[in-house]
Motif scaffolding. Structure first.
Motif, PDB file in Angstrom:
ATOM      1  N   VAL A 144     -58.566 -83.248  95.046  1.00  0.00           N
ATOM      2  CA  VAL A 144     -57.973 -84.552  95.372  1.00  0.00           C
ATOM      3  C   VAL A 144     -57.643 -85.302  94.094  1.00  0.00           C
ATOM      4  CG1 VAL A 144     -58.378 -86.777  96.460  1.00  0.00           C
ATOM      5  CG2 VAL A 144     -59.141 -84.687  97.583  1.00  0.00           C
ATOM      6  N   VAL A 145     -58.592 -85.275  93.138  1.00  0.00           N
ATOM      7  CA  VAL A 145     -58.365 -85.961  91.847  1.00  0.00           C
ATOM      8  C   VAL A 145     -57.178 -85.340  91.133  1.00  0.00           C
ATOM      9  CG1 VAL A 145     -59.376 -86.515  89.614  1.00  0.00           C
ATOM     10  CG2 VAL A 145     -60.789 -86.568  91.668  1.00  0.00           C
ATOM     11  N   HIS A 146     -57.140 -83.996  91.081  1.00  0.00           N
ATOM     12  CA  HIS A 146     -56.054 -83.316  90.383  1.00  0.00           C
ATOM     13  C   HIS A 146     -54.712 -83.602  91.043  1.00  0.00           C
ATOM     14  CE1 HIS A 146     -59.289 -80.223  89.002  1.00  0.00           C
ATOM     15  NE2 HIS A 146     -59.334 -81.345  88.318  1.00  0.00           N
ATOM     16  N   ASN A 147     -54.678 -83.547  92.358  1.00  0.00           N
ATOM     17  CA  ASN A 147     -53.419 -83.798  93.068  1.00  0.00           C
ATOM     18  C   ASN A 147     -52.945 -85.226  92.869  1.00  0.00           C
ATOM     19  OD1 ASN A 147     -53.419 -81.200  94.029  1.00  0.00           O
ATOM     20  ND2 ASN A 147     -54.365 -81.718  95.990  1.00  0.00           N
ATOM     21  N   LEU A 148     -53.893 -86.162  92.818  1.00  0.00           N
ATOM     22  CA  LEU A 148     -53.526 -87.558  92.637  1.00  0.00           C
ATOM     23  C   LEU A 148     -52.938 -87.787  91.247  1.00  0.00           C
ATOM     24  CD1 LEU A 148     -53.456 -90.239  94.052  1.00  0.00           C
ATOM     25  CD2 LEU A 148     -55.806 -90.672  93.319  1.00  0.00           C
ATOM     26  N   VAL A 149     -53.505 -87.149  90.233  1.00  0.00           N
ATOM     27  CA  VAL A 149     -52.978 -87.278  88.872  1.00  0.00           C
ATOM     28  C   VAL A 149     -51.565 -86.705  88.795  1.00  0.00           C
ATOM     29  CG1 VAL A 149     -53.250 -86.495  86.492  1.00  0.00           C
ATOM     30  CG2 VAL A 149     -55.232 -87.300  87.771  1.00  0.00           C
ATOM     31  N   GLU A 150     -51.361 -85.525  89.417  1.00  0.00           N
ATOM     32  CA  GLU A 150     -50.031 -84.920  89.415  1.00  0.00           C
ATOM     33  C   GLU A 150     -49.023 -85.815  90.136  1.00  0.00           C
ATOM     34  OE1 GLU A 150     -51.613 -80.261  89.462  1.00  0.00           O
ATOM     35  OE2 GLU A 150     -50.525 -81.121  91.156  1.00  0.00           O
ATOM     36  N   TRP A 151     -49.466 -86.402  91.240  1.00  0.00           N
ATOM     37  CA  TRP A 151     -48.579 -87.307  91.981  1.00  0.00           C
ATOM     38  C   TRP A 151     -48.182 -88.507  91.134  1.00  0.00           C
ATOM     39  CZ3 TRP A 151     -49.336 -92.394  93.700  1.00  0.00           C
ATOM     40  CH2 TRP A 151     -48.383 -92.871  94.598  1.00  0.00           C
ATOM     41  N   LEU A 152     -49.137 -89.062  90.391  1.00  0.00           N
ATOM     42  CA  LEU A 152     -48.846 -90.207  89.525  1.00  0.00           C
ATOM     43  C   LEU A 152     -47.799 -89.853  88.468  1.00  0.00           C
ATOM     44  CD1 LEU A 152     -52.373 -91.782  88.942  1.00  0.00           C
ATOM     45  CD2 LEU A 152     -50.454 -92.812  90.148  1.00  0.00           C
ATOM     46  N   ASP A 153     -48.001 -88.700  87.808  1.00  0.00           N
ATOM     47  CA  ASP A 153     -47.039 -88.290  86.779  1.00  0.00           C
ATOM     48  C   ASP A 153     -45.645 -88.119  87.368  1.00  0.00           C
ATOM     49  OD1 ASP A 153     -48.927 -88.332  84.803  1.00  0.00           O
ATOM     50  OD2 ASP A 153     -49.415 -86.199  84.946  1.00  0.00           O
ATOM     51  N   GLU A 154     -45.587 -87.522  88.568  1.00  0.00           N
ATOM     52  CA  GLU A 154     -44.297 -87.303  89.202  1.00  0.00           C
ATOM     53  C   GLU A 154     -43.611 -88.627  89.534  1.00  0.00           C
ATOM     54  OE1 GLU A 154     -44.561 -84.960  92.694  1.00  0.00           O
ATOM     55  OE2 GLU A 154     -42.463 -85.258  93.261  1.00  0.00           O
ATOM     56  N   ARG A 155     -44.394 -89.593  90.043  1.00  0.00           N
ATOM     57  CA  ARG A 155     -43.813 -90.902  90.384  1.00  0.00           C
ATOM     58  C   ARG A 155     -43.314 -91.635  89.151  1.00  0.00           C
ATOM     59  NH1 ARG A 155     -44.670 -93.279  95.299  1.00  0.00           N
ATOM     60  NH2 ARG A 155     -43.220 -94.796  94.403  1.00  0.00           N
ATOM     61  N   ILE A 156     -44.071 -91.533  88.056  1.00  0.00           N
ATOM     62  CA  ILE A 156     -43.652 -92.202  86.818  1.00  0.00           C
ATOM     63  C   ILE A 156     -42.349 -91.610  86.307  1.00  0.00           C
ATOM     64  CG2 ILE A 156     -44.264 -92.543  84.395  1.00  0.00           C
ATOM     65  CD1 ILE A 156     -47.187 -92.744  85.318  1.00  0.00           C
ATOM     66  N   GLU A 157     -42.285 -90.274  86.275  1.00  0.00           N
ATOM     67  CA  GLU A 157     -41.068 -89.617  85.791  1.00  0.00           C
ATOM     68  C   GLU A 157     -39.863 -89.964  86.668  1.00  0.00           C
ATOM     69  OE1 GLU A 157     -43.378 -85.655  84.021  1.00  0.00           O
ATOM     70  OE2 GLU A 157     -41.970 -85.497  85.683  1.00  0.00           O
ATOM     71  N   ARG A 158     -40.086 -90.005  87.978  1.00  0.00           N
ATOM     72  CA  ARG A 158     -38.991 -90.333  88.888  1.00  0.00           C
ATOM     73  C   ARG A 158     -38.515 -91.766  88.662  1.00  0.00           C
ATOM     74  NH1 ARG A 158     -40.590 -89.881  94.888  1.00  0.00           N
ATOM     75  NH2 ARG A 158     -41.140 -87.797  94.127  1.00  0.00           N
TER      76      ARG A 158
END
Length: 367
Positions: A144-158
């Motif tokens: 869950v922690v790993h997926n949340l971090v990946e989601w954050l990076d993706e949202r920032i880049e978008r």
């Protein structure tokens, strides 16, 4: 929650939940033979939707563990007797491998490439987590922690990409800072909570591993230092004490020696079992059933004959009306003796089964 890989790699973890056979029917109905207890290799392969070779390979790699959970291969007169009381084709081969529900669950915790096995493992782990963590207090998994971090990076880049399409580089940096500030106020607190929960989970897993290691050491301590070599070197009294200790370990109570002895008949090859080579124990199983045990201490190269079993059946069933009758020996049984034991409800604990029992496995009849 414990990761699925722990079940695939840890025999101790598998043993701790080996009794939860209800997980099989929760995922998919498991068909049994007409005796209501066993399934064949082909039935196991059909249940897990894999080939026969996959099941046979799993048995080959983990045979000792599976035998401790009820797996066995019938041959000779024992196979003939089983065919007469089951739905197995009477013209089948000269041997037949049988699995109990407990053995099938064991296979589910070993198969890596079966969707059904994976579903059984997930059900087991989910049930374990529900039992140990009440609703609302269950820790967040590492994933869950790993997926949340990946989601954050993706949202920032978008967000940055969208801003670059409309503004220059300076405005893009301002937009990125704004996005990060908003996320820091909303999502970062959730991340911090997840990290704390993950730390608690790691500490709890460490405690579980230490406890499992302690239990494993305790079980190994009950096995004589040199395994069956030490058992062979025991006197009849020491062998009786060893068997009595195994019974008590598995929940039996009031296990003591009794005065019932058969005279033996002397056949030129040493006394028959029931004479100087054996002793008897009386007690009760954990659920209150009457327990009678014959401890047949003979050389490992000898075999327990059908006459030895017949004498014990007369003593255990007629004199003591035993609910559970065990004939324990560090040797082996003849086919006729095994057939007689099956027909009269006597559990024949031969050398290989005694080794597993001494090493920590529990006899099915005592569960």
């Amino acid at each position: 929650m414990v990761h699925e890989g722990v079940l695939l790699e840890s025999p101790t973890m598998r043993a701790s939940i080996a009794d939860r056979t209800e997980a099989l029917d929760k995922v998919k109905a498991l068909s049994l033979l007409s005796d209501g207890t066993h399934v064949t290799t082909s039935m196991v392969a059909h249940y897990f939707e894999v080939g026969l070779k996959t099941i046979e390979s799993t048995v080959h790699d983990h045979r000792a563990e599976l035998e401790g959970n009820g797996y066995r291969v019938l041959t000779g007169t024992e196979l003939t007797s089983f065919k007469e009381v089951s739905s197995v084709d009477k013209h089948a081969g000269r041997h037949l491998a049988l699995f109990t529900r407990r053995t099938v669950l064991n296979v589910a915790m070993l198969l890596r490439d079966s969707v059904v096995a994976a579903q059984v493992r997930r059900y087991l782990l989910d049930a374990e987590a529900r039992q140990r963590f009440p609703q609302g207090s269950r820790p967040v998994e590492n994933s869950v922690v790993h997926n949340l971090v990946e989601w954050l990076d993706e949202r920032i880049e978008r967000s940055v990409a969208e801003q670059l399409a409309q503004y220059d580089t300076r405005m893009a940096r301002v937009a990125e800072d704004s996005v990060r500030a908003v996320l820091a106020q909303t999502v970062v607190p959730l991340l911090n909570h997840a990290v704390r929960a993950d730390g608690e989970q790691r500490r709890e897993m460490s405690e579980i591993r230490r406890e499992l290691a302690r239990i494993d050491r305790a079980l190994r301590a009950r096995m004589p230092a040199n395994g069956m070599t030490a058992v062979d070197a025991m006197t009849p009294r020491e062998f009786e004490d060893h068997v009595a200790g195994l019974c008590r370990r598995d929940g039996c109570v009031g296990v003591t020696g009794c005065d019932a002895r058969d005279p033996g008949d002397g056949d030129g090859h040493g006394p028959r079992l029931g004479g100087a080579g054996s002793t008897d124990l009386l007690g009760r199983a954990a659920d209150g059933r009457t327990l009678v045990v014959r401890c047949g201490h003979i050389a490992p190269y000898r075999k327990v004959e059908s006459e030895d079993v017949r004498r014990f059946v007369g003593m255990a069933k007629d004199e003591y009306e035993a609910d559970v009758a065990l004939f324990v020996t560090a040797a082996t049984f003849t086919s006729a003796a095994l057939d007689l034991a099956v027909r009269h409800g006597v559990t024949a604990v031969h050398r290989r089964l005694l080794e597993a029992w001494s090493g920590g496995a529990t006899l099915h009849v005592l569960r």
